[in-house]
Design a protein around this motif. Structure first.
Motif, PDB file in Angstrom:
ATOM      1  N   GLU A   1      10.139 -37.473   4.890  1.00  0.00           N
ATOM      2  CA  GLU A   1      11.062 -37.511   3.764  1.00  0.00           C
ATOM      3  C   GLU A   1      12.086 -36.387   3.900  1.00  0.00           C
ATOM      4  O   GLU A   1      11.991 -35.540   4.794  1.00  0.00           O
ATOM      5  N   THR A   2      13.051 -36.371   2.989  1.00  0.00           N
ATOM      6  CA  THR A   2      14.166 -35.436   3.125  1.00  0.00           C
ATOM      7  C   THR A   2      13.708 -33.986   3.091  1.00  0.00           C
ATOM      8  O   THR A   2      14.192 -33.156   3.870  1.00  0.00           O
ATOM      9  N   ASN A   3      12.760 -33.655   2.202  1.00  0.00           N
ATOM     10  CA  ASN A   3      12.332 -32.258   2.114  1.00  0.00           C
ATOM     11  C   ASN A   3      11.632 -31.805   3.389  1.00  0.00           C
ATOM     12  O   ASN A   3      11.852 -30.686   3.867  1.00  0.00           O
TER      13      ASN A   3
ATOM     14  N   THR B   1      18.659 -33.073   9.710  1.00  0.00           N
ATOM     15  CA  THR B   1      17.976 -33.529   8.494  1.00  0.00           C
ATOM     16  C   THR B   1      18.289 -34.989   8.208  1.00  0.00           C
ATOM     17  O   THR B   1      17.384 -35.800   7.930  1.00  0.00           O
ATOM     18  N   TYR B   2      19.544 -35.352   8.264  1.00  0.00           N
ATOM     19  CA  TYR B   2      19.949 -36.721   7.948  1.00  0.00           C
ATOM     20  C   TYR B   2      19.334 -37.727   8.918  1.00  0.00           C
ATOM     21  O   TYR B   2      18.754 -38.745   8.499  1.00  0.00           O
TER      22      TYR B   2
ATOM     23  N   THR C   1      16.733 -37.404  10.946  1.00  0.00           N
ATOM     24  CA  THR C   1      15.276 -37.447  10.906  1.00  0.00           C
ATOM     25  C   THR C   1      14.778 -38.180   9.662  1.00  0.00           C
ATOM     26  O   THR C   1      13.836 -38.976   9.721  1.00  0.00           O
ATOM     27  N   ALA C   2      15.399 -37.924   8.512  1.00  0.00           N
ATOM     28  CA  ALA C   2      14.985 -38.596   7.277  1.00  0.00           C
ATOM     29  C   ALA C   2      15.370 -40.069   7.272  1.00  0.00           C
ATOM     30  O   ALA C   2      14.751 -40.873   6.564  1.00  0.00           O
ATOM     31  N   LYS C   3      16.367 -40.434   8.054  1.00  0.00           N
ATOM     32  CA  LYS C   3      16.815 -41.828   8.083  1.00  0.00           C
ATOM     33  C   LYS C   3      15.783 -42.729   8.747  1.00  0.00           C
ATOM     34  O   LYS C   3      15.322 -43.704   8.160  1.00  0.00           O
TER      35      LYS C   3
ATOM     36  N   SER D   1      12.109 -33.157   6.390  1.00  0.00           N
ATOM     37  CA  SER D   1      13.141 -33.140   7.432  1.00  0.00           C
ATOM     38  C   SER D   1      14.008 -31.889   7.331  1.00  0.00           C
ATOM     39  O   SER D   1      14.377 -31.287   8.350  1.00  0.00           O
ATOM     40  N   LEU D   2      14.336 -31.485   6.102  1.00  0.00           N
ATOM     41  CA  LEU D   2      15.136 -30.277   5.909  1.00  0.00           C
ATOM     42  C   LEU D   2      14.375 -29.036   6.356  1.00  0.00           C
ATOM     43  O   LEU D   2      14.929 -28.167   7.042  1.00  0.00           O
TER      44      LEU D   2
ATOM     45  N   THR E   1      16.940 -38.792  15.979  1.00  0.00           N
ATOM     46  CA  THR E   1      18.311 -38.384  16.228  1.00  0.00           C
ATOM     47  C   THR E   1      18.859 -39.249  17.367  1.00  0.00           C
ATOM     48  O   THR E   1      18.140 -40.073  17.943  1.00  0.00           O
TER      49      THR E   1
ATOM     50  N   GLY F   1      22.395 -30.183   8.871  1.00  0.00           N
ATOM     51  CA  GLY F   1      22.704 -31.448   8.213  1.00  0.00           C
ATOM     52  C   GLY F   1      22.499 -32.637   9.134  1.00  0.00           C
ATOM     53  O   GLY F   1      21.936 -33.665   8.722  1.00  0.00           O
TER      54      GLY F   1
END
Length: 251
Positions: free
Chosen positions: A197-199, A168-169, A171-173, A201-202, A177, A165
């Motif tokens: 994007e979120t996908n 992902t958060y 990196t997508a932001k 980054s996840l 980090t 989490g």
């Protein structure tokens, strides 16, 4: 001088008031070339961008998100005809042209250590307060073993969710980090330079953390480090390969 008038009826063919002017001749072609002809004398030379007959100027979205595009701009936002192919297409052009410098491996390691400490220290403190690391003193070894395995599994799942989490958060932001921000690094999509994007980054976080937290923490980091060192030309780890990302310098 004769004052005789012409007889009534059809006018004479040589009547100066009835003669029609000769048909207009088309103008001769210019001695110089057209807007794209640079040869000959007296030619106007090529028309500039945006002028009539000249090449179109840059359109919206034509620039590279990494910075100045090595291929120039086109009216449709991509490289003009006849330019070298972009990365991943197998062309002979320099695949790193137009990109900021790739992140040094040492800075990537330092950024990862910072992130592990930022997440791991508070997580370990919470686990200690919840009694996840208690030692067991009991005569019923089977019961102790079962309790220990259950706590270990729960804690492993919690740790995995928190690390994934966090990565992902962040990196997508904005692609950074806390560790990457301190080291002036950023994660970018290889094909566009944009923040993942979120996908993406996840996927990157899952490939990075799941094998490390399930079975082979030290071995997985070693494999990923070797992959970054030997990968050419983008220095991608396995998580970067999966998400099609690169890590670049921002300073």
């Amino acid at each position: 001088m004769s004052t005789d008038q012409p007889p009534p009826g059809q006018p004479s063919d040589d009547d100066p008031f009835r003669k029609k002017p000769p048909p207009e001749q088309p103008p001769p072609p210019p001695s110089g070339g057209g807007p794209y002809d640079t040869g000959g004398t007296g030619g106007a030379g090529p028309a500039g961008p945006g002028e009539p007959g000249g090449p179109a100027g840059p359109g919206p979205g034509g620039g590279s998100p990494y910075g100045e595009s090595p291929y120039g701009d086109s009216p449709y936002g991509g490289p003009p005809y006849g330019t070298p192919p972009p990365p991943y297409s197998g062309g002979a052009a320099d695949p790193l042209a137009g990109m900021p410098p790739l992140a040094p491996t040492g800075k990537r390691i330092a950024a990862r250590i910072i992130d592990v400490l930022i997440v791991g220290v508070p997580l370990g403190l919470i686990g200690w307060l919840l009694g996840m690391f208690d030692s067991y003193n009991s005569d019923d070894w089977d019961e102790v073993s079962t309790m220990s395995d259950a706590k270990s599994l729960i804690w492993q799942l919690v740790t995995m969710v928190v690390y994934i989490g966090y990565d992902t958060y962040m990196t997508a932001k904005d692609g950074r980090t806390v560790g990457k921000r301190l080291m002036n690094l950023r994660v970018a999509m290889l094909n566009s330079g944009m923040v993942p994007e979120t996908n993406a980054s996840l996927l990157r976080a899952v490939v990075l953390w799941v094998p490390a937290l399930i079975c082979c923490f030290c071995l997985w980091w070693l494999i990923n480090l070797v992959m970054i060192l030997v990968d050419k030309p983008y220095k991608q780890g396995l998580h970067d390969k999966a998400a099609k990302t690169v890590v670049v310098s921002t300073a």
